[in-house]
Design an enzyme around this catalytic site. Structure first.
Site, PDB file in Angstrom:
ATOM      1  N   HIS A 261       0.828  -1.213   0.000  1.00  0.00           N
ATOM      2  CA  HIS A 261       0.000   0.000   0.000  1.00  0.00           C
ATOM      3  C   HIS A 261       0.859   1.259   0.000  1.00  0.00           C
ATOM      4  O   HIS A 261       1.264   1.734   1.065  1.00  0.00           O
ATOM      5  CB  HIS A 261      -0.903  -0.007   1.236  1.00  0.00           C
ATOM      6  CG  HIS A 261      -1.775  -1.224   1.342  1.00  0.00           C
ATOM      7  ND1 HIS A 261      -1.293  -2.455   1.724  1.00  0.00           N
ATOM      8  CD2 HIS A 261      -3.100  -1.382   1.108  1.00  0.00           C
ATOM      9  CE1 HIS A 261      -2.284  -3.337   1.728  1.00  0.00           C
ATOM     10  NE2 HIS A 261      -3.392  -2.719   1.351  1.00  0.00           N
TER      11      HIS A 261
ATOM     12  N   HIS B 145      -4.187   3.251  -3.129  1.00  0.00           N
ATOM     13  CA  HIS B 145      -4.329   2.725  -1.766  1.00  0.00           C
ATOM     14  C   HIS B 145      -3.580   1.400  -1.624  1.00  0.00           C
ATOM     15  O   HIS B 145      -2.787   1.249  -0.700  1.00  0.00           O
ATOM     16  CB  HIS B 145      -5.821   2.518  -1.427  1.00  0.00           C
ATOM     17  CG  HIS B 145      -6.046   1.490  -0.365  1.00  0.00           C
ATOM     18  ND1 HIS B 145      -6.036   1.802   0.970  1.00  0.00           N
ATOM     19  CD2 HIS B 145      -6.246   0.136  -0.427  1.00  0.00           C
ATOM     20  CE1 HIS B 145      -6.227   0.694   1.676  1.00  0.00           C
ATOM     21  NE2 HIS B 145      -6.360  -0.325   0.855  1.00  0.00           N
TER      22      HIS B 145
ATOM     23  N   GLU C  16     -18.378  -3.320  24.844  1.00  0.00           N
ATOM     24  CA  GLU C  16     -17.533  -4.517  24.876  1.00  0.00           C
ATOM     25  C   GLU C  16     -16.462  -4.503  23.790  1.00  0.00           C
ATOM     26  O   GLU C  16     -15.329  -4.941  24.018  1.00  0.00           O
ATOM     27  CB  GLU C  16     -18.372  -5.800  24.715  1.00  0.00           C
ATOM     28  CG  GLU C  16     -19.337  -6.078  25.851  1.00  0.00           C
ATOM     29  CD  GLU C  16     -20.670  -5.359  25.696  1.00  0.00           C
ATOM     30  OE1 GLU C  16     -20.837  -4.589  24.722  1.00  0.00           O
ATOM     31  OE2 GLU C  16     -21.562  -5.559  26.538  1.00  0.00           O
TER      32      GLU C  16
ATOM     33  N   HIS D 268     -29.408 -14.671  25.809  1.00  0.00           N
ATOM     34  CA  HIS D 268     -28.407 -14.582  26.867  1.00  0.00           C
ATOM     35  C   HIS D 268     -27.766 -15.929  27.194  1.00  0.00           C
ATOM     36  O   HIS D 268     -27.034 -16.046  28.159  1.00  0.00           O
ATOM     37  CB  HIS D 268     -29.040 -14.006  28.140  1.00  0.00           C
ATOM     38  CG  HIS D 268     -29.223 -12.527  28.078  1.00  0.00           C
ATOM     39  ND1 HIS D 268     -29.915 -11.908  27.059  1.00  0.00           N
ATOM     40  CD2 HIS D 268     -28.793 -11.530  28.892  1.00  0.00           C
ATOM     41  CE1 HIS D 268     -29.899 -10.599  27.264  1.00  0.00           C
ATOM     42  NE2 HIS D 268     -29.229 -10.351  28.361  1.00  0.00           N
TER      43      HIS D 268
HETATM   44  C1  LIG Z   1     -12.036  -4.253   9.997  1.00  0.00           C
HETATM   45  C2  LIG Z   1     -11.475  -4.142   8.614  1.00  0.00           C
HETATM   46  N1  LIG Z   1     -12.306  -4.188   7.565  1.00  0.00           N
HETATM   47  C3  LIG Z   1     -11.821  -4.122   6.310  1.00  0.00           C
HETATM   48  C4  LIG Z   1     -10.481  -4.019   6.086  1.00  0.00           C
HETATM   49  C5  LIG Z   1      -9.944  -4.021   4.667  1.00  0.00           C
HETATM   50  N2  LIG Z   1      -9.407  -2.676   4.370  1.00  0.00           N
HETATM   51  C6  LIG Z   1      -8.123  -2.383   4.437  1.00  0.00           C
HETATM   52  S1  LIG Z   1      -7.816  -0.764   4.206  1.00  0.00           S
HETATM   53  C7  LIG Z   1      -9.455  -0.432   3.960  1.00  0.00           C
HETATM   54  C8  LIG Z   1      -9.976   0.948   3.761  1.00  0.00           C
HETATM   55  C9  LIG Z   1      -8.989   1.901   3.323  1.00  0.00           C
HETATM   56  O1  LIG Z   1      -9.411   3.184   3.523  1.00  0.00           O
HETATM   57  P1  LIG Z   1      -8.663   4.130   4.533  1.00  0.00           P
HETATM   58  O2  LIG Z   1      -8.768   3.580   5.882  1.00  0.00           O
HETATM   59  O3  LIG Z   1      -9.172   5.489   4.305  1.00  0.00           O
HETATM   60  O4  LIG Z   1      -7.148   4.019   4.110  1.00  0.00           O
HETATM   61  P2  LIG Z   1      -6.455   4.732   2.847  1.00  0.00           P
HETATM   62  O5  LIG Z   1      -7.025   4.114   1.620  1.00  0.00           O
HETATM   63  O6  LIG Z   1      -6.778   6.170   2.937  1.00  0.00           O
HETATM   64  O7  LIG Z   1      -5.012   4.411   3.000  1.00  0.00           O
HETATM   65  C10 LIG Z   1     -10.193  -1.592   4.052  1.00  0.00           C
HETATM   66  C11 LIG Z   1     -11.654  -1.663   3.849  1.00  0.00           C
HETATM   67  C12 LIG Z   1      -9.640  -3.975   7.217  1.00  0.00           C
HETATM   68  N3  LIG Z   1      -8.324  -3.876   7.110  1.00  0.00           N
HETATM   69  N4  LIG Z   1     -10.160  -4.011   8.466  1.00  0.00           N
END
Ligand SMILES: Cc1ncc(C[n+]2csc(CCOP(=O)(O)OP(=O)(O)O)c2C)c(N)n1
Ligand SMILES: [Mg+2]
Length: 670
Positions: A33, A267, A415, A477
């Site tokens: 990334h 990304h 939680e 529960h």
């Molecule tokens: C809980 C979770 N859901 C989905 C993902 C998969 N995932 C990795 S990065 C991302 C989103 C990226 O957007 P952002 O947080 O804005 O990062 P940027 O692209 O700006 O680097 C997703 C959905 C993850 N890592 N964790």
């Protein structure tokens, strides 16, 4: 204060080094990334060059500032910084990004790469872990900063992304941090308005600033590429005394790339050879060799490390004077940071058992009072259920804003974030954190339990109301698959004690289990206390399974049970023995401990040729096939429970001596 002023051009050189090291590493790996490192490098470099206090030769220095990369996918930015600032991460390590066994895995892994404070990857978790770290700082400061001393005084800096802030866990964590006024928490929001599917405008249009203001955070907005604004915002956040800070920094993902900046593709995809070349040209960087680090950048970073060493040495002097020089504080420091278990603790815990029938949650609650007295690092709370989970430490106040001397944390009905805050507390050192709720709601904590297990950190969960025998509250529960699903998490120790005495042994095991989390599974209802002068000692819990009642001759049938079903299975065993059947009963408080023991021991108590095996557990059946085989008998529950008095449920689901005997006879004609 350690603040080195650096001219804009020089800082830009450092920033571009981080950008290009990251882009080169992703390109070489053809995986990773580049967007976040390129877009956030300005802020990260200003922070590391001018504010963050650490000492790379001693990554575990207790008073270091913490740096959390909550969006762990930006790992190459962190690895580049660790390399430049003298941690044991070499240029060769950067070139091995994402390769098997390298120090630079896809997402940052705690305990694997020096300088990585926490494993991040599941979005939102890092944000909440930092709240735990900030809370730990406050609690340790209150305990060790005597007479104006500043042995503990550090900040938690975190990068948080669009993805983090979309995850609900960050709302819980922010609400909790705002309530306690954790002003040592400074988060910088990488507001690049891009996530994987494109612009955040497709789904995320809330006003984040107003949301955080409502949580009692200090909110500032800056241009994330303007160094003066970054410095001013961090300074203001450091001066804030009442609230955590969120600095919303407008950034551009993939900054510097002429064709990919501000796109979703940057990304998580390499720039590509052509675009990488164009980017280097655009920012005035040599096209080759890759992984270029200008000498001037190395000099700047080295001078920063030298400056940081001064602060580190000063702290060591202060530590010698204030902590080592004071026998009380010195002993207290050892108690917090080494967490030794007093040798007589198990005996003391057993002494709390005053009745011949008691719920394991209540026995545990009595024992926790002793543990808290004897082990000051033992601190925690519940998600609004301590009257039921029996986890309140009676002689200690609750934590409040500006009063962090107590041992009781009110996590509120949060939680998800409780799990992640517990991880942050554990990662801080100096604390053995515990958290409690009903076993049913462990589902809400599962992502952080998994991360605690992955990180090999000591966290203790107290999960009570552990079966359908909670009764009238009904199926919402009544845990069914929860034991199986917790047992499925590698490196999580699941202990379901069968009575108060095994509960004492379970506590000793949990406290001594320092390289992973432990879940204590406890009953709501009373259980008979097994008389250990007649039956074998509870300390055999350490083997995971042990013979509680043996047959006279070679066993013909072996029963196994956990928790509340052990006394029931004991009754069945005695009845079988009364009929002249060679029956053996195993108490099985932990699958993990049993599995990790020797094969000889396993075969000795569970001989492979004895195929008449019965498991009794008021829960889903799936984990038991491992021990009873496909030819065994499992008295468990298919489907869900029901709302009714516990006694009715026991009859309905067959958890009675009569029914179990009937099932055994039906299956094997004995
Ligand atoms: C809980 C979770 N859901 C989905 C993902 C998969 N995932 C990795 S990065 C991302 C989103 C990226 O957007 P952002 O947080 O804005 O990062 P940027 O692209 O700006 O680097 C997703 C959905 C993850 N890592 N964790
Ligand atoms: Mg984004």
């Amino acid at each position: 204060m350690l603040i080195q002023k650096i001219e804009k051009e020089k800082m830009t050189l450092v920033v571009n080094t981080v950008r290009m090291l990251s882009a080169d590493a992703v390109e070489k790996a053809q995986s990773g990334h580049p967007g976040l490192p390129m877009g956030f490098a300005d802020i990260a470099c200003v922070l590391w060059m001018q504010f963050l206090r650490f000492y790379p030769q001693d990554p575990q220095w207790p008073n270091r500032d913490r740096f959390i990369l909550s969006p762990g996918h930006g790992s190459m930015m962190l690895y580049s910084l660790l390399h430049l600032f003298g941690y044991d991460v070499s240029l060769e390590d950067l070139k091995q990004f994402r390769q098997f066994g390298s120090k630079t895995p896809g997402h940052p892994e705690y305990g694997h790469t020096p300088g990585v404070e926490v494993t991040t990857g599941p979005l939102g978790q890092g944000f909440a872990n930092g709240v735990g770290m900030a809370l730990a700082e406050r609690m340790l400061a209150e305990r060790f900063n005597k007479d104006g001393g500043r042995i503990i005084r550090y900040h938690i800096y975190g990068v948080v992304s669009d993805g983090d802030l979309m995850e609900g866990i960050t709302s819980e964590a922010a609400s909790f941090a705002g309530h306690l006024g954790l002003s040592n928490l400074i988060y910088i929001y990488d507001s690049n308005q891009i996530s994987i599917e494109g612009s955040t405008s497709i789904t995320f249009t809330e006003d984040v600033g107003r949301r955080f203001e409502a949580y009692n955070w200090r909110v500032a907005k800056i241009d994330g590429h303007n160094h003066n604004e970054i410095v001013a915002a961090i300074e203001a956040a450091r001066n804030e005394q009442e609230r955590p800070s969120l600095i919303i920094a407008r950034t551009h993902i993939g900054k510097g790339s002429p064709n990919k900046q501000d796109t979703a593709s940057v990304h998580g995809e390499p720039l590509g050879a052509k675009e990488l070349e164009l980017t280097k040209e655009n920012i005035g960087w040599p096209k080759s060799p890759a992984f270029h680090i200008p000498d001037e950048v190395l000099l700047l970073c080295r001078s920063r490390i030298a400056e940081l060493k001064e602060g580190y040495d000063q702290w060591q002097d202060l530590f010698k004077k204030q902590i080592k020089g004071d026998p009380n504080l010195s002993q207290a420091w050892g108690a917090f940071f080494q967490k030794d278990i007093p040798h007589d603790l198990e005996l003391e815990l057993l002494k709390t058992i005053k009745k011949d029938s008691i719920a394991t949650r209540s026995a545990s609650g009595d024992m926790m009072q002793i543990i808290a007295q004897r082990m000051p690092a033992f601190i925690g709370g519940s998600a609004d259920l301590c009257p039921s989970t029996k986890t309140y430490i009676k002689n200690s106040p609750s934590l409040e804003k500006n009063r962090f001397s107590g041992k009781n944390i009110h996590f509120g009905i949060r939680e998800h974030t409780m799990g992640a805050i517990l991880n942050g507390l554990a990662l801080s050192g100096g604390i053995i954190p515990f958290g409690s709720t009903f076993l049913m709601f462990s589902d809400y904590m599962r992502p952080s339990i998994r991360l605690a297990a992955l990180m090999k950190i000591q966290v203790i969960y107290i999960f009570t109301h552990d079966s359908i025998f909670v009764g009238e509250d009904g199926p919402t529960h009544q845990p069914i698959e929860h034991l199986t699903s917790l047992r499925a998490i590698p490196n999580l120790l699941v202990l379901r004690p069968s009575d108060a005495t095994e509960t004492a042994a379970a506590w000793i095991k949990a406290l001594s289990h320092k390289d992973g989390p432990t879940a204590l599974i406890l009953t709501r209802q009373d259980l008979p206390v097994i008389v250990r002068s007649i039956y074998p000692s509870q300390n055999q819990l350490k083997y995971g399974a042990y013979v509680l009642k043996d047959s006279v001759k070679t066993p013909e049938i072996i029963l196994m049970a956990t928790g509340s079903e052990v006394s029931l299975a004991l009754d069945v065993t005695l009845q079988l023995q009364g009929k002249g059947i060679q029956a053996r009963l195993l108490s099985v408080p932990s699958f993990e401990l049993f599995r990790s023991g020797s094969e000889d021991y396993r075969n000795s108590i569970l001989p492979p040729d004895c195929r008449k095996r019965v498991a009794v557990e008021a829960a889903g059946k799936s984990s038991w096939y491992e021990l009873v085989g496909l030819d065994g008998l499992i008295i468990g529950i298919d489907g869900y429970g029901a709302s009714a008095p516990a006694k009715t449920l026991a009859e309905h689901y067959g958890f009675t001596t009569k029914n179990i005997l009937r099932e055994i006879t039906k299956k094997w004609d004995i």
